[in-house]
Design a protein around this motif. Structure first.
Motif, mmCIF file in Angstrom:
data_model
loop_
_atom_site.group_PDB
_atom_site.id
_atom_site.type_symbol
_atom_site.label_atom_id
_atom_site.label_comp_id
_atom_site.label_asym_id
_atom_site.label_seq_id
_atom_site.Cartn_x
_atom_site.Cartn_y
_atom_site.Cartn_z
ATOM 1 N N TYR A 37 34.489 38.622 36.047
ATOM 2 C CA TYR A 37 34.443 39.913 36.744
ATOM 3 C C TYR A 37 35.445 39.948 37.895
ATOM 4 O O TYR A 37 36.167 40.936 38.074
ATOM 5 C CB TYR A 37 33.030 40.175 37.262
ATOM 6 C CG TYR A 37 32.959 41.291 38.283
ATOM 7 C CD1 TYR A 37 33.098 42.619 37.889
ATOM 8 C CD2 TYR A 37 32.769 41.006 39.634
ATOM 9 C CE1 TYR A 37 33.047 43.642 38.831
ATOM 10 C CE2 TYR A 37 32.712 42.025 40.572
ATOM 11 C CZ TYR A 37 32.860 43.342 40.173
ATOM 12 O OH TYR A 37 32.824 44.356 41.105
ATOM 13 N N ALA A 42 37.348 43.046 39.980
ATOM 14 C CA ALA A 42 37.208 43.163 41.435
ATOM 15 C C ALA A 42 38.514 42.921 42.193
ATOM 16 O O ALA A 42 38.934 43.748 43.017
ATOM 17 C CB ALA A 42 36.122 42.201 41.931
ATOM 18 N N PHE A 197 34.681 48.631 43.802
ATOM 19 C CA PHE A 197 34.958 47.326 43.198
ATOM 20 C C PHE A 197 35.605 46.379 44.210
ATOM 21 O O PHE A 197 35.293 45.180 44.231
ATOM 22 C CB PHE A 197 35.867 47.495 41.982
ATOM 23 C CG PHE A 197 35.184 48.061 40.779
ATOM 24 C CD1 PHE A 197 34.047 47.463 40.256
ATOM 25 C CD2 PHE A 197 35.658 49.212 40.161
ATOM 26 C CE1 PHE A 197 33.399 47.988 39.144
ATOM 27 C CE2 PHE A 197 35.025 49.747 39.051
ATOM 28 C CZ PHE A 197 33.893 49.137 38.538
ATOM 29 N N THR A 200 33.372 44.302 46.500
ATOM 30 C CA THR A 200 32.621 43.172 45.932
ATOM 31 C C THR A 200 33.492 41.937 45.694
ATOM 32 O O THR A 200 32.959 40.879 45.363
ATOM 33 C CB THR A 200 31.989 43.573 44.582
ATOM 34 O OG1 THR A 200 33.036 43.798 43.611
ATOM 35 C CG2 THR A 200 31.166 44.845 44.714
ATOM 36 N N THR A 203 32.980 38.434 48.149
ATOM 37 C CA THR A 203 31.683 37.769 48.012
ATOM 38 C C THR A 203 31.498 37.199 46.603
ATOM 39 O O THR A 203 31.085 36.040 46.436
ATOM 40 C CB THR A 203 30.542 38.745 48.329
ATOM 41 O OG1 THR A 203 30.697 39.227 49.672
ATOM 42 C CG2 THR A 203 29.195 38.054 48.197
ATOM 43 N N CYS A 204 31.816 37.986 45.579
ATOM 44 C CA CYS A 204 31.650 37.505 44.198
ATOM 45 C C CYS A 204 32.579 36.334 43.905
ATOM 46 O O CYS A 204 32.194 35.377 43.221
ATOM 47 C CB CYS A 204 31.913 38.641 43.219
ATOM 48 S SG CYS A 204 30.623 39.897 43.184
#
Length: 309
Positions: A37, A42, A197, A200, A203-204
């Motif tokens: 992702y 992102a 998007f 995020t 952190t992701c």
């Protein structure tokens, strides 16, 4: 205190991701999914959103490239020379040692760290360097490893082009720079999606990196991994710092971004390349882990040197 407030959230999230994976709260599938992702959606959204932001300006200075890649070349050469002197390491393995000693973890650690440290003034030089770093470093490593292969130069160039054209980060950089040149600024629902998007990404990315560290094994070759980590976290940024601040002339934010970019731990691409060619996989994986564990302390030191404290 400013340097500490930059470091603690970034590496704290990595630690939380690792602890959650060790405790079984995050499975390998979750880590893989988050990584995909981050790479596919992102970070590309963050890149396009940043490069098309109104008011984002900067210059393209040749000294910037010479400073960063001069330091990377030095670290790569020394890493390869040290590996050649070690028993049982072939030519491909030595190239991978050097590559690991000069390949920064840009997406997972570099982008959030540098944006936190330099904010708006560091965004343009950061993504400008990111646009060149990926194809140049991966391209050089691939050509050096396959130099003795039976494939033609044209075939290798075609293969490298296909790899880059399938890479979402490279595509996003290309699209963002084209939109910037054409003065296209996303608005309305499109901008809302990009912003959602983008928010995020950091952190992701950090959670995915932390969870992925559980797979690596430090004891495979701790001395070799420590040498690569030392070259990556100390020699590489030191060489870039000397070139950027004391040899070449460039804006202070550019010099700082280049130095901090070089100070990032060993990039995941080094492990992927080692796995692809099935050589030095364990050592490169260990160097990723060792350098990431040591990075909070060395990054803090570099932030202080750069006046971000």
């Amino acid at each position: 205190m400013n340097a500490v407030t930059i470091i603690v959230p970034i590496f704290g999230i990595i630690l939380i991701g690792w602890a959650a994976a060790v405790a079984g709260l995050l499975s390998d599938r979750v880590s893989d999914g988050l990584s995909e992702y981050v790479f596919a959606i992102a970070v590309p959204a963050l890149i396009i959103g940043t490069l098309t932001r109104p008011g984002l300006t900067g210059e393209v200075a040749w000294s910037y490239w010479f400073a960063y890649f001069g330091g990377a070349g030095l670290s790569w050469a020394i890493g390869s020379l040290i590996a050649i002197r070690r028993h049982g390491i072939g030519r491909q393995g030595a190239i991978l040692h050097g590559f690991a000693a000069s390949q920064s973890n840009t997406v997972f650690v570099g982008v959030p760290t540098i944006l936190q440290a330099y904010g708006e003034e560091g965004a343009f030089p950061l993504f400008l360097l990111l646009a060149v770093h990926l194809p140049l470093m991966m391209g050089c490593a691939t050509f050096l490893i396959e130099a003795e292969g039976d494939r033609s130069l044209l075939h290798r160039l075609r293969g490298l082009a296909l790899v880059l054209l399938k890479n979402p980060i490279f595509i996003a950089l290309f699209v963002g720079l084209c939109m910037r040149s054409a003065e296209i600024v996303p608005g309305g629902p499109v901008k809302s999606l990009i912003d959602a998007f983008s928010a995020t990404a950091s952190t992701c990315a950090l959670i995915a990196l932390g969870a992925g560290l559980k797979r690596y094994r430090v004891l495979f070759d701790l001395p070799g991994a420590a040498v690569i980590a030392l070259l990556k976290l100390v020699l590489h940024p030191l060489a870039v710092w000397l070139l950027a601040f004391h040899v070449f002339s460039m804006p202070a934010s550019y010099a700082g971004v280049a130095t901090l970019f070089a100070a990032m731990p060993v990039g995941i691409n080094a492990y992927l390349l080692a796995a692809r060619y099935k050589t030095e996989t364990g050592l490169v994986a260990a160097s990723v882990l060792v350098s990431t564990l040591a990075a909070p302390f060395t990054t803090l030191a570099w932030l202080i040197v750069l006046g971000r404290s």
